[in-house]
Motif scaffolding. Sequence first.
Motif, PDB file in Angstrom:
ATOM      1  N   LYS A 174      53.814  43.428  62.839  1.00 55.14           N
ATOM      2  CA  LYS A 174      53.584  43.894  61.469  1.00 55.14           C
ATOM      3  C   LYS A 174      53.516  45.422  61.440  1.00 55.14           C
ATOM      4  O   LYS A 174      54.090  46.075  60.576  1.00 55.14           O
ATOM      5  N   HIS A 223      57.061  46.824  61.988  1.00 56.64           N
ATOM      6  CA  HIS A 223      57.947  46.668  60.837  1.00 56.64           C
ATOM      7  C   HIS A 223      57.509  47.564  59.680  1.00 56.64           C
ATOM      8  O   HIS A 223      58.331  48.192  59.012  1.00 56.64           O
ATOM      9  N   ALA A 281      65.460  46.420  60.880  1.00 54.70           N
ATOM     10  CA  ALA A 281      66.132  45.121  60.882  1.00 54.70           C
ATOM     11  C   ALA A 281      65.654  44.296  62.087  1.00 54.70           C
ATOM     12  O   ALA A 281      65.377  43.102  61.971  1.00 54.70           O
ATOM     13  N   GLY A 326      62.086  43.262  61.540  1.00 51.30           N
ATOM     14  CA  GLY A 326      62.091  42.274  60.455  1.00 51.30           C
ATOM     15  C   GLY A 326      62.453  40.905  61.007  1.00 51.30           C
ATOM     16  O   GLY A 326      61.856  39.886  60.647  1.00 51.30           O
ATOM     17  N   SER A 331      59.479  39.630  62.636  1.00 49.70           N
ATOM     18  CA  SER A 331      58.517  39.148  61.635  1.00 49.70           C
ATOM     19  C   SER A 331      58.888  37.750  61.165  1.00 49.70           C
ATOM     20  O   SER A 331      58.013  36.904  60.932  1.00 49.70           O
ATOM     21  N   GLN A 349      53.150  30.812  59.909  1.00 50.53           N
ATOM     22  CA  GLN A 349      53.027  30.575  58.465  1.00 50.53           C
ATOM     23  C   GLN A 349      54.298  29.883  57.952  1.00 50.53           C
ATOM     24  O   GLN A 349      55.026  30.433  57.125  1.00 50.53           O
ATOM     25  N   MET A 373      64.713  42.708  49.824  1.00 47.64           N
ATOM     26  CA  MET A 373      64.356  43.544  50.978  1.00 47.64           C
ATOM     27  C   MET A 373      65.480  43.545  52.019  1.00 47.64           C
ATOM     28  O   MET A 373      65.911  44.607  52.480  1.00 47.64           O
ATOM     29  N   ALA A 427      64.370  52.422  47.839  1.00 50.32           N
ATOM     30  CA  ALA A 427      63.581  52.363  49.073  1.00 50.32           C
ATOM     31  C   ALA A 427      62.183  51.827  48.757  1.00 50.32           C
ATOM     32  O   ALA A 427      61.623  51.024  49.506  1.00 50.32           O
ATOM     33  N   ALA A 466      62.436  48.067  48.121  1.00 46.55           N
ATOM     34  CA  ALA A 466      62.500  47.266  49.349  1.00 46.55           C
ATOM     35  C   ALA A 466      61.109  47.137  49.960  1.00 46.55           C
ATOM     36  O   ALA A 466      60.683  46.051  50.376  1.00 46.55           O
ATOM     37  N   SER A 467      60.386  48.244  50.001  1.00 51.37           N
ATOM     38  CA  SER A 467      59.085  48.256  50.646  1.00 51.37           C
ATOM     39  C   SER A 467      58.080  47.366  49.897  1.00 51.37           C
ATOM     40  O   SER A 467      57.347  46.583  50.495  1.00 51.37           O
ATOM     41  N   GLY A 521      58.801  43.789  50.416  1.00 49.31           N
ATOM     42  CA  GLY A 521      58.302  43.319  51.711  1.00 49.31           C
ATOM     43  C   GLY A 521      56.873  42.829  51.598  1.00 49.31           C
ATOM     44  O   GLY A 521      56.520  41.751  52.066  1.00 49.31           O
ATOM     45  N   ALA A 553      55.161  39.101  52.106  1.00 47.68           N
ATOM     46  CA  ALA A 553      54.046  38.867  53.030  1.00 47.68           C
ATOM     47  C   ALA A 553      52.817  38.303  52.316  1.00 47.68           C
ATOM     48  O   ALA A 553      52.146  37.424  52.841  1.00 47.68           O
TER      49      ALA A 553
HETATM   50  C1  HEM Z   1      66.804  44.474  57.378  1.00 49.36           C
HETATM   51  C2  HEM Z   1      66.281  43.345  57.414  1.00 49.36           C
HETATM   52  C3  HEM Z   1      64.831  43.017  57.189  1.00 49.36           C
HETATM   53  C4  HEM Z   1      64.245  41.854  57.587  1.00 49.36           C
HETATM   54  C5  HEM Z   1      64.897  40.708  58.346  1.00 49.36           C
HETATM   55  C6  HEM Z   1      62.854  41.893  57.162  1.00 49.36           C
HETATM   56  C7  HEM Z   1      61.946  40.860  57.362  1.00 49.36           C
HETATM   57  C8  HEM Z   1      60.644  40.850  56.911  1.00 49.36           C
HETATM   58  C9  HEM Z   1      59.731  39.726  56.966  1.00 49.36           C
HETATM   59  C10 HEM Z   1      60.072  38.360  57.543  1.00 49.36           C
HETATM   60  C11 HEM Z   1      58.555  40.113  56.414  1.00 49.36           C
HETATM   61  C12 HEM Z   1      57.292  39.257  56.224  1.00 49.36           C
HETATM   62  C13 HEM Z   1      56.361  39.465  57.366  1.00 49.36           C
HETATM   63  C14 HEM Z   1      55.051  38.739  57.207  1.00 49.36           C
HETATM   64  O1  HEM Z   1      54.813  38.108  56.192  1.00 49.36           O
HETATM   65  O2  HEM Z   1      54.250  38.796  58.125  1.00 49.36           O
HETATM   66  C15 HEM Z   1      58.692  41.493  56.013  1.00 49.36           C
HETATM   67  C16 HEM Z   1      57.693  42.256  55.457  1.00 49.36           C
HETATM   68  C17 HEM Z   1      57.846  43.571  55.075  1.00 49.36           C
HETATM   69  N1  HEM Z   1      59.027  44.301  55.032  1.00 49.36           N
HETATM   70 FE1  HEM Z   1      60.822  43.695  55.773  1.00 49.36          FE
HETATM   71  N2  HEM Z   1      62.614  43.078  56.517  1.00 49.36           N
HETATM   72  C18 HEM Z   1      63.798  43.800  56.494  1.00 49.36           C
HETATM   73  C19 HEM Z   1      63.983  45.046  55.910  1.00 49.36           C
HETATM   74  C20 HEM Z   1      62.996  45.806  55.315  1.00 49.36           C
HETATM   75  C21 HEM Z   1      63.187  47.089  54.682  1.00 49.36           C
HETATM   76  C22 HEM Z   1      64.525  47.794  54.559  1.00 49.36           C
HETATM   77  C23 HEM Z   1      61.976  47.518  54.242  1.00 49.36           C
HETATM   78  C24 HEM Z   1      61.588  48.777  53.503  1.00 49.36           C
HETATM   79  C25 HEM Z   1      62.225  49.880  53.485  1.00 49.36           C
HETATM   80  C26 HEM Z   1      61.012  46.489  54.594  1.00 49.36           C
HETATM   81  C27 HEM Z   1      59.644  46.577  54.340  1.00 49.36           C
HETATM   82  C28 HEM Z   1      58.749  45.553  54.572  1.00 49.36           C
HETATM   83  C29 HEM Z   1      57.323  45.669  54.311  1.00 49.36           C
HETATM   84  C30 HEM Z   1      56.597  46.909  53.818  1.00 49.36           C
HETATM   85  C31 HEM Z   1      56.758  44.430  54.622  1.00 49.36           C
HETATM   86  C32 HEM Z   1      55.273  44.025  54.502  1.00 49.36           C
HETATM   87  C33 HEM Z   1      54.545  44.310  55.780  1.00 49.36           C
HETATM   88  C34 HEM Z   1      54.757  43.256  56.827  1.00 49.36           C
HETATM   89  O3  HEM Z   1      54.381  42.110  56.604  1.00 49.36           O
HETATM   90  O4  HEM Z   1      55.339  43.598  57.879  1.00 49.36           O
HETATM   91  N3  HEM Z   1      61.670  45.469  55.241  1.00 49.36           N
HETATM   92  N4  HEM Z   1      59.991  41.914  56.317  1.00 49.36           N
END
Ligand code: HEM
Lengths: 52, 515
Positions: B187, B190, B239, B242, B245, B253, B402, B440, B443-444, B447, B451
């Motif tokens: 977490k 990411h 990526a 992510g 994650s 979960q 996202m 941007a 996307a954030s 995310g 979550a």
């Molecule tokens: C490129 C592919 C991406 C994938 C596969 C991906 C995947 C994920 C997943 C599965 C979660 C949920 C995690 C959780 O619930 O514990 C998450 C959360 C999040 N994502 Fe992404 N994401 C990507 C790109 C991005 C981008 C481009 C941004 C912002 C610029 C972003 C920002 C966030 C944020 C802020 C969270 C919430 C914090 C967290 O739970 O880590 N993500 N992402």
Amino acid sequence: MTLGRTLWCIILIKLFIMFAVLRVFFFPAYLQGDDQEKQQRVSDELTERIAP
Amino acid sequence: MEPIDSSLVDWSRAQFALTAMYHWLFVPLTLGLGVVMAIMETLYVRTGREFWKRTARFWMKLFGINFAMGVATGIILEFEFGTNWSNYSWFVGDIFGAPLAIEGILAFFMESTFIAVMYFGWNKVSKRAHLASTWLTIIGATISAWWILVANAWMQHPVGMEFNPDTVRNEMVDFAAVAFSPVAVVKFCHTVTSSWVLGAVFVVGVSCWYLLRGRHREFALGSIRVAAWFGLAASLLTAHTGHLSGRDIALYQPMKLAAAEGLYEGGTEQGLVLGGILRPGADWVGGNGDDRFLLKVELPYALSYLATHDLQGYVPGIRNLLEGDYRLPDGSVALSAEEMMKRGRVAIDALARYRAASPPEEKAAALAVLRENFPWFGYGYLKSPGELVPSVPLTFYSFRIMVMLGGYFIVLFAGLLLLGQRVTRWKLVQLAVVLTIPLAWLASQSGWVVAEVGRQPWAIQGLLPNVAAISRLDVSSVQTTFFIFLALFTLLLVAELGIMGKAIAAGPETDSTSN
Ligand code: HEM
């Protein structure tokens, strides 16, 4: 430097609103009393909210 | 005692979501822009070129504005814990308290000290000492994020603790398990790397605005070069993290994953939905065979692979998660929601008996039952299995937004690097990059929606749903604070945009004004 002054003003006003207004009038600590009383209160709440 | 009104749960959630989302407008820019400006100052120290000093100083100014506006907005969240989420705050005990206290004390002092040198020390300390302060400022901010994310990760996957029925608190038994839980590590990575992406988008966006206006050409091109490299590396890391994650939520979960994928009926060899439109009003709890998608494009086997690292792997859908009776990775058979709810009620009842009883043998018997059923404690507050299903449309679409934007950012940064200086001739590209700035943030924020909405109804996964976590307050008082925040934070945001816009319009120092 006027930018610095503006930023400091904003920071101070913000902290004042947060601590002197919001904290005092809108966010009192919900659980009151000593630890024993808090435990009992939370325990009552948690056990009594059980689904029917 | 009166039962908890569902509108109280909704308003408490709305209030927390509003505060957290506003807070999250400022934080990722601090984390991202901080690294870009530190890289620029490093270039100055290494090359000795005044150009990089001016460039670093300009971005530092914007960093300072954002930091001043955003600093302490997170404290409101802590107020809310004490007032609106008092059962939760008590129940989590030192698991939440310790990370927050450490972040508050350590990181705050670290940041404030170094930030002072960073702004006021240009001509007072050596170049290297100044550079070290700049890096330490951003490292301090990143460490703050670490502790908060440890606390958040613990709520998503509670480990390293033991429930003490005498104090009604969870007590930390293994600090390392909490601080370095795999969910916390992923977490953190990411969240931080995605914030770097946001910072890089901001820098290329503002720079392209100068190019569009025909101003500060050299400054803009230099900034774009640094930010595009940094942004490309950060987007690839985002990526990758992510993807990790995704694996975490598959493991810990699965309902969140099912909601994010719109997977009602699970199975083996599951495809990942690349894009799709959900049928409006589809029933995600009931068991009829309706197709819940109007349109869907899938990447075959990819979801199975993501969740299990096996193309044939089994991924449970919402129905399977509610009905149970499938094999879990450890070989055991999954329980149904009804069964978990029953065990949860047994656990809560045992807690009540433990606290009411005085003979030691009765206490011991109740404790044994509580311990055995504690993993399902939170299920005992749910009235129907349907409460375990989060909003599928919100989770599904936020996830798509996202990930799609994540792909777009990679293309954007790679494209800017390929274009190099030629970007000055491409007005349309410049405009597109400027317009990417808000994406941007989209996307954030998306995310966090994935979550946090995706884990509903839980405040702490499996242990405490919102209905048990909130304080018994008047709905009207929660509504009042909701609207007060809406007004105050909006004011703050407008001020931020105004001051930031003015500083951007003024532009970087020119040769003659630098010192
Ligand atoms: C490129 C592919 C991406 C994938 C596969 C991906 C995947 C994920 C997943 C599965 C979660 C949920 C995690 C959780 O619930 O514990 C998450 C959360 C999040 N994502 Fe992404 N994401 C990507 C790109 C991005 C981008 C481009 C941004 C912002 C610029 C972003 C920002 C966030 C944020 C802020 C969270 C919430 C914090 C967290 O739970 O880590 N993500 N992402």
